[in-house]
Design a protein around this motif. Structure first.
Motif, PDB file in Angstrom:
ATOM      1  N   GLY A 192     -23.281  39.574 -38.583  1.00 40.39           N
ATOM      2  CA  GLY A 192     -22.941  40.419 -39.282  1.00 40.39           C
ATOM      3  C   GLY A 192     -23.324  41.912 -39.816  1.00 40.39           C
ATOM      4  N   ASP A 193     -24.468  41.807 -38.953  1.00 41.46           N
ATOM      5  CA  ASP A 193     -25.112  43.946 -38.696  1.00 41.46           C
ATOM      6  C   ASP A 193     -23.896  44.278 -38.227  1.00 41.46           C
ATOM      7  OD1 ASP A 193     -28.025  44.665 -39.771  1.00 41.46           O
ATOM      8  OD2 ASP A 193     -26.719  45.828 -37.377  1.00 41.46           O
ATOM      9  N   PRO A 194     -24.110  45.928 -39.343  1.00 39.43           N
ATOM     10  CA  PRO A 194     -22.958  46.526 -39.098  1.00 39.43           C
ATOM     11  C   PRO A 194     -23.053  47.838 -37.920  1.00 39.43           C
ATOM     12  CG  PRO A 194     -23.499  46.894 -41.335  1.00 39.43           C
ATOM     13  CD  PRO A 194     -24.276  46.127 -40.717  1.00 39.43           C
ATOM     14  N   THR A 195     -24.356  48.052 -37.879  1.00 41.09           N
ATOM     15  CA  THR A 195     -25.345  48.614 -36.895  1.00 41.09           C
ATOM     16  C   THR A 195     -24.769  48.492 -35.434  1.00 41.09           C
ATOM     17  OG1 THR A 195     -26.333  49.866 -38.822  1.00 41.09           O
ATOM     18  CG2 THR A 195     -26.964  49.666 -36.343  1.00 41.09           C
ATOM     19  N   ALA A 196     -25.471  46.941 -35.751  1.00 40.22           N
ATOM     20  CA  ALA A 196     -25.187  46.010 -35.084  1.00 40.22           C
ATOM     21  C   ALA A 196     -23.992  45.689 -33.993  1.00 40.22           C
ATOM     22  CB  ALA A 196     -26.403  44.828 -34.194  1.00 40.22           C
ATOM     23  N   LEU A 202     -23.080  47.557 -30.009  1.00 44.73           N
ATOM     24  CA  LEU A 202     -22.047  46.626 -28.595  1.00 44.73           C
ATOM     25  C   LEU A 202     -20.289  46.900 -28.667  1.00 44.73           C
ATOM     26  CD1 LEU A 202     -23.499  43.158 -29.775  1.00 44.73           C
ATOM     27  CD2 LEU A 202     -24.410  44.934 -28.387  1.00 44.73           C
ATOM     28  N   ARG A 203     -20.613  47.610 -29.956  1.00 41.83           N
ATOM     29  CA  ARG A 203     -18.105  48.087 -29.512  1.00 41.83           C
ATOM     30  C   ARG A 203     -18.938  49.824 -28.766  1.00 41.83           C
ATOM     31  NH1 ARG A 203     -17.881  49.348 -34.346  1.00 41.83           N
ATOM     32  NH2 ARG A 203     -16.474  47.677 -35.209  1.00 41.83           N
ATOM     33  N   ASP A 204     -19.821  50.487 -29.176  1.00 42.45           N
ATOM     34  CA  ASP A 204     -19.937  50.971 -27.519  1.00 42.45           C
ATOM     35  C   ASP A 204     -20.463  51.313 -27.155  1.00 42.45           C
ATOM     36  OD1 ASP A 204     -19.714  53.341 -30.335  1.00 42.45           O
ATOM     37  OD2 ASP A 204     -21.729  53.489 -30.831  1.00 42.45           O
ATOM     38  N   ALA A 205     -21.595  49.910 -26.832  1.00 43.69           N
ATOM     39  CA  ALA A 205     -21.816  49.448 -25.237  1.00 43.69           C
ATOM     40  C   ALA A 205     -20.174  49.167 -24.431  1.00 43.69           C
ATOM     41  CB  ALA A 205     -22.000  47.878 -25.783  1.00 43.69           C
ATOM     42  N   GLY A 206     -19.689  48.412 -24.976  1.00 44.03           N
ATOM     43  CA  GLY A 206     -18.421  48.430 -24.118  1.00 44.03           C
ATOM     44  C   GLY A 206     -17.494  49.187 -24.199  1.00 44.03           C
ATOM     45  N   GLN A 207     -17.105  50.750 -24.864  1.00 47.42           N
ATOM     46  CA  GLN A 207     -16.847  51.665 -24.567  1.00 47.42           C
ATOM     47  C   GLN A 207     -17.163  52.307 -23.436  1.00 47.42           C
ATOM     48  OE1 GLN A 207     -16.396  53.529 -28.517  1.00 47.42           O
ATOM     49  NE2 GLN A 207     -14.501  52.421 -29.715  1.00 47.42           N
ATOM     50  N   GLU A 208     -18.776  51.927 -23.397  1.00 47.24           N
ATOM     51  CA  GLU A 208     -19.340  53.140 -21.964  1.00 47.24           C
ATOM     52  C   GLU A 208     -19.092  52.005 -20.798  1.00 47.24           C
ATOM     53  OE1 GLU A 208     -21.743  55.735 -21.455  1.00 47.24           O
ATOM     54  OE2 GLU A 208     -21.758  55.675 -23.684  1.00 47.24           O
ATOM     55  N   LEU A 209     -18.858  50.294 -21.231  1.00 47.06           N
ATOM     56  CA  LEU A 209     -18.685  50.063 -20.070  1.00 47.06           C
ATOM     57  C   LEU A 209     -17.161  50.045 -19.234  1.00 47.06           C
ATOM     58  CD1 LEU A 209     -21.003  46.676 -20.860  1.00 47.06           C
ATOM     59  CD2 LEU A 209     -21.327  48.866 -19.287  1.00 47.06           C
ATOM     60  N   GLY A 259     -34.805  45.166 -22.417  1.00 43.84           N
ATOM     61  CA  GLY A 259     -33.734  45.117 -22.108  1.00 43.84           C
ATOM     62  C   GLY A 259     -33.397  43.484 -23.400  1.00 43.84           C
ATOM     63  N   SER A 260     -34.191  42.421 -22.488  1.00 43.32           N
ATOM     64  CA  SER A 260     -34.026  41.831 -23.342  1.00 43.32           C
ATOM     65  C   SER A 260     -33.832  41.473 -24.469  1.00 43.32           C
ATOM     66  CB  SER A 260     -35.041  40.147 -22.880  1.00 43.32           C
ATOM     67  OG  SER A 260     -36.471  41.145 -23.382  1.00 43.32           O
ATOM     68  N   LEU A 261     -34.326  42.524 -25.192  1.00 42.65           N
ATOM     69  CA  LEU A 261     -34.614  42.735 -26.602  1.00 42.65           C
ATOM     70  C   LEU A 261     -32.679  42.987 -26.893  1.00 42.65           C
ATOM     71  CD1 LEU A 261     -37.544  45.575 -27.846  1.00 42.65           C
ATOM     72  CD2 LEU A 261     -36.899  43.363 -28.294  1.00 42.65           C
ATOM     73  N   ALA A 262     -31.897  43.498 -26.297  1.00 48.35           N
ATOM     74  CA  ALA A 262     -30.656  43.076 -26.339  1.00 48.35           C
ATOM     75  C   ALA A 262     -30.007  41.774 -26.986  1.00 48.35           C
ATOM     76  CB  ALA A 262     -29.442  43.041 -25.675  1.00 48.35           C
ATOM     77  N   ARG A 263     -30.842  40.712 -26.618  1.00 46.37           N
ATOM     78  CA  ARG A 263     -30.528  39.360 -26.779  1.00 46.37           C
ATOM     79  C   ARG A 263     -30.252  39.125 -29.071  1.00 46.37           C
ATOM     80  NH1 ARG A 263     -32.670  37.628 -22.198  1.00 46.37           N
ATOM     81  NH2 ARG A 263     -34.447  37.432 -23.419  1.00 46.37           N
ATOM     82  N   ALA A 264     -31.785  40.505 -29.151  1.00 48.39           N
ATOM     83  CA  ALA A 264     -32.126  40.271 -31.156  1.00 48.39           C
ATOM     84  C   ALA A 264     -30.682  40.988 -31.363  1.00 48.39           C
ATOM     85  CB  ALA A 264     -33.201  40.514 -31.199  1.00 48.39           C
ATOM     86  N   VAL A 265     -29.821  42.314 -31.039  1.00 48.08           N
ATOM     87  CA  VAL A 265     -29.002  43.341 -31.048  1.00 48.08           C
ATOM     88  C   VAL A 265     -28.134  41.949 -31.562  1.00 48.08           C
ATOM     89  CG1 VAL A 265     -27.572  44.927 -30.587  1.00 48.08           C
ATOM     90  CG2 VAL A 265     -29.668  44.113 -30.081  1.00 48.08           C
ATOM     91  N   GLY A 266     -27.075  40.578 -30.280  1.00 49.78           N
ATOM     92  CA  GLY A 266     -26.243  39.862 -30.052  1.00 49.78           C
ATOM     93  C   GLY A 266     -26.645  39.267 -31.427  1.00 49.78           C
ATOM     94  N   PHE A 278     -30.356  47.338 -21.466  1.00 48.76           N
ATOM     95  CA  PHE A 278     -31.212  48.722 -21.601  1.00 48.76           C
ATOM     96  C   PHE A 278     -31.377  49.803 -23.046  1.00 48.76           C
ATOM     97  CE2 PHE A 278     -34.066  52.296 -21.400  1.00 48.76           C
ATOM     98  CZ  PHE A 278     -35.368  51.919 -21.160  1.00 48.76           C
ATOM     99  N   TRP A 279     -29.529  49.831 -22.275  1.00 46.87           N
ATOM    100  CA  TRP A 279     -29.093  51.134 -22.952  1.00 46.87           C
ATOM    101  C   TRP A 279     -29.005  49.800 -25.115  1.00 46.87           C
ATOM    102  CZ3 TRP A 279     -24.625  51.310 -26.429  1.00 46.87           C
ATOM    103  CH2 TRP A 279     -24.284  52.387 -26.602  1.00 46.87           C
ATOM    104  N   ILE A 280     -28.839  49.114 -25.049  1.00 44.41           N
ATOM    105  CA  ILE A 280     -28.134  48.633 -26.387  1.00 44.41           C
ATOM    106  C   ILE A 280     -29.585  48.214 -27.056  1.00 44.41           C
ATOM    107  CG2 ILE A 280     -27.887  46.491 -27.664  1.00 44.41           C
ATOM    108  CD1 ILE A 280     -26.144  45.998 -25.105  1.00 44.41           C
ATOM    109  N   ALA A 281     -30.707  47.347 -26.863  1.00 43.63           N
ATOM    110  CA  ALA A 281     -31.497  47.844 -27.098  1.00 43.63           C
ATOM    111  C   ALA A 281     -32.186  49.294 -27.476  1.00 43.63           C
ATOM    112  CB  ALA A 281     -32.978  46.897 -26.215  1.00 43.63           C
ATOM    113  N   ARG A 282     -32.693  50.291 -26.466  1.00 48.39           N
ATOM    114  CA  ARG A 282     -32.677  51.471 -26.832  1.00 48.39           C
ATOM    115  C   ARG A 282     -31.714  51.850 -28.220  1.00 48.39           C
ATOM    116  NH1 ARG A 282     -31.495  55.362 -22.486  1.00 48.39           N
ATOM    117  NH2 ARG A 282     -29.457  55.483 -24.500  1.00 48.39           N
ATOM    118  N   GLU A 283     -31.017  51.699 -28.091  1.00 47.54           N
ATOM    119  CA  GLU A 283     -30.070  52.223 -28.911  1.00 47.54           C
ATOM    120  C   GLU A 283     -30.651  52.051 -30.648  1.00 47.54           C
ATOM    121  OE1 GLU A 283     -27.521  54.983 -29.080  1.00 47.54           O
ATOM    122  OE2 GLU A 283     -28.429  54.793 -27.371  1.00 47.54           O
ATOM    123  N   ALA A 284     -30.424  50.426 -30.626  1.00 49.19           N
ATOM    124  CA  ALA A 284     -31.221  49.251 -32.080  1.00 49.19           C
ATOM    125  C   ALA A 284     -32.095  50.310 -32.142  1.00 49.19           C
ATOM    126  CB  ALA A 284     -31.077  48.054 -31.621  1.00 49.19           C
TER     127      ALA A 284
END
Length: 302
Positions: A223-227, A231-238, A210-217, A155-161
């Motif tokens: 190679g999209d830099p924003t995506a 996802l790098r920020d998501a890893g740090q949050e986790l 939350g399913s929109l996170a797959r589109a971010v992946g 959900f967080w990844i989808a919202r940020e995207a």
């Protein structure tokens, strides 16, 4: 034959596995998301409807003698636990003592660790850091829902995207939706018009968003830099969740699990780099529903 049924209910779907007495899976399936948030008659009725449908599907192969269910949003020793157990007992025709219901993380933890052994960080629709002590005391960090936090979750990844694309559009029309991230999101949403986006976001539940996170992946893989940054920020949050528990409990093996942590390798890489201590890192996905089913196959003996 002594069959055991395991249920792993998350925010996106509910998975079930039926095993025989040797632990071999003989049937499996997926149904609608099942939640432990049974705070209204409508929510209870919806849970009953989902469980009844599941029971009909399971019965095509056989009837379990024991059930273990991990349900998202459910806390043990609450009215919701008793309600869910009663719903399962009615649908499957079992005495309630042959049914064990707990939060989904309880089952997930036991898929990876013995009691008190490690730290589990889960990222699906939501996110949580979880520890189950030798005397079955639960210590959790995060897991407070998308309205408060759920950092690093789907959900967080989808919202940020969505926020990044829409802000880019506001600043320079045409520079949000035309990016790799924008086009991947637009494909998943069904368009770029605000009415389409608004209907998708506010007309669905957290699992749908939350399913929109797959589109971010997908965008990150291209190679999209924003995506990649999200996802790098998501890893740090986790990793923050793991570090909170390491600080409180001391260094222990850490498992990073859940579909949102597998969207791109950058999530696990950022997570590992941000861990506060050099601990064993586990990144393999195990089947929590199958673990629950194998445990359930032993309930008939008690």
């Amino acid at each position: 034959m002594a069959l055991g049924l395991g249920i792993d209910a998350g925010g996106t779907a509910t998975r079930w596995r039926l095993v025989d007495q040797s632990g071999a899976c003989i049937a499996q399936g997926t149904v609608e998301p099942l939640t432990g948030h049974l705070f209204s008659p409508a929510a209870v009725e919806r849970a009953r409807h989902i469980v009844t449908g599941m029971a009909q599907a399971v019965s095509q192969t056989g009837n379990p003698l024991g059930i273990i269910a991990g349900i998202t949003g459910l806390t043990r020793e609450t009215p919701a636990e008793a309600t869910m157990r009663a719903i399962l007992a009615e649908a499957f025709g079992l005495p309630q003592e042959k049914i064990f219901v707990a939060e989904d993380m309880w089952i997930a933890y036991l898929s990876y660790f013995a009691l008190g052994e490690g730290i589990l960080v889960y990222s699906g629709t939501g996110s949580i850091g979880y520890y189950l002590s030798e005397d079955k005391e639960v210590i959790r960090v995060g897991g407070r829902g998308n309205l408060i936090d759920d950092g690093g979750s789907g959900f967080w990844i989808a919202r940020e995207a969505l926020k990044a694309v829409l802000r880019a559009e506001e600043e320079t029309p045409g520079e949000g939706w035309t990016t790799l991230l924008g086009t991947c999101l637009a494909d998943a949403l069904g368009g770029t018009d605000w009415n389409i986006v608004r209907s998708y976001v506010y007309g669905g539940d957290r699992g749908k968003i939350g399913s929109l996170a797959r589109a971010v992946g997908e965008a990150a893989a291209k190679g999209d830099p924003t995506a990649l940054g999200i996802l790098r920020d998501a890893g740090q949050e986790l990793a923050r969740l793991a570090n909170c528990l390491i600080k409180r409990l001391g260094p222990r093996p850490v498992a990073l699990v859940g579909g949102s942590s597998r969207l791109h390798g950058i999530v696990a890489d950022a997570f590992r780099k941000d861990l506060a201590a050099p601990v064993e890192f586990i990144a393999s996905d195990l089947d929590a529903a199958l673990t629950a089913a194998r445990l359930a196959a032993t309930l008939h003996r008690s």
